[in-house]
Design a protein around this motif. Structure first.
Motif, PDB file in Angstrom:
ATOM      1  N   LYS A  78       0.400   4.304   0.464  1.00  0.00           N
ATOM      2  CA  LYS A  78       0.196   5.270   1.547  1.00  0.00           C
ATOM      3  C   LYS A  78       0.803   4.771   2.846  1.00  0.00           C
ATOM      4  CE  LYS A  78      -3.384   7.601  -0.705  1.00  0.00           C
ATOM      5  NZ  LYS A  78      -4.608   8.064  -1.003  1.00  0.00           N
ATOM      6  N   GLU A  79       0.888   3.463   2.987  1.00  0.00           N
ATOM      7  CA  GLU A  79       1.530   2.873   4.161  1.00  0.00           C
ATOM      8  C   GLU A  79       3.052   2.841   4.004  1.00  0.00           C
ATOM      9  OE1 GLU A  79       1.526  -1.374   6.556  1.00  0.00           O
ATOM     10  OE2 GLU A  79      -0.134  -0.918   5.207  1.00  0.00           O
ATOM     11  N   GLN A 122       3.175  13.697   8.634  1.00  0.00           N
ATOM     12  CA  GLN A 122       3.622  12.330   8.348  1.00  0.00           C
ATOM     13  C   GLN A 122       5.150  12.253   8.329  1.00  0.00           C
ATOM     14  OE1 GLN A 122       1.065  11.435   4.826  1.00  0.00           O
ATOM     15  NE2 GLN A 122       0.574   9.648   6.065  1.00  0.00           N
ATOM     16  N   ASN A 132       0.869  -1.172   0.000  1.00  0.00           N
ATOM     17  CA  ASN A 132       0.000   0.000   0.000  1.00  0.00           C
ATOM     18  C   ASN A 132       0.909   1.226   0.000  1.00  0.00           C
ATOM     19  OD1 ASN A 132      -1.448   2.275   0.905  1.00  0.00           O
ATOM     20  ND2 ASN A 132      -2.910   0.985   2.014  1.00  0.00           N
TER      21      ASN A 132
END
Length: 180
Positions: A11-12, A165, A9
């Motif tokens: 985004k992960e 983030q 993923n």
């Protein structure tokens, strides 16, 4: 979306972390190089070395690497992200030492091409107190980050927009290092 299926993923596992998950056998030496260049004992602080990485990445327009290493530098430098942003935009206007400014000029030259590092740039850094190790490491950090930037952008990896983030990851890097 990345150019290839990284099997994660995005985004992960944004930026360089996706390709590193895809090929852990190449991730290991890349992380080891980053650990040595950016965190091992040195007369330049880890924050200063991260700042060189952020500056080169900004010049290469690698959004993920610039944001990441800006956050990593900010977490370790007095003045935080404000100073980092000034350096990335214009080191001559930033409140940094003359030695670091001279080393950033060398890093900028490396970013353009190794042969653009001149005897005059090296002499100017030495005149500001830079050691041979600091000059060596600046050149290698700049060269390595040209590679890392092209790795990240060449695969079109995901770069988060949210600065928080990057700040969260910065704490992990500061505490545990690369490859942790």
């Amino acid at each position: 979306m990345a150019h290839i299926d990284l099997g994660v993923n995005e985004k992960e596992f944004p930026g360089i972390s996706g390709p590193m998950q895809f090929r852990p056998e190449t991730a290991k030496p890349l992380n080891e190089l980053a650990e040595v260049l950016l965190r091992s004992p040195n007369t330049l602080t880890s924050g200063e070395r991260e700042l060189i990485a952020a500056y080169v990445s900004g010049g290469n327009e690698c959004r993920f690497c610039c944001a990441s290493h800006s956050a990593f530098a900010a977490a370790q430098l007095d003045g935080g992200i404000g100073v980092v942003n000034l350096v990335v935009a214009d080191p001559d206007a930033a409140p940094i030492s003359a030695k670091l400014r001279a080393l950033l000029r060398i890093a900028a030259a490396v970013r353009e091409g190794g042969r653009t590092v001149t005897t005059e740039l090296v002499a100017a850094a030495r005149a500001e107190g830079a050691t041979d190790i600091e000059i060596h490491d600046t050149v290698l950090i700049a060269a390595a980050f040209c590679m890392y930037n092209r790795y990240v952008d060449g695969l079109a990896t995901f770069a988060p927009e949210d600065p928080e983030q990057y700040a969260k990851r910065a704490q992990r890097i500061v505490e545990s290092g690369y490859g942790a």
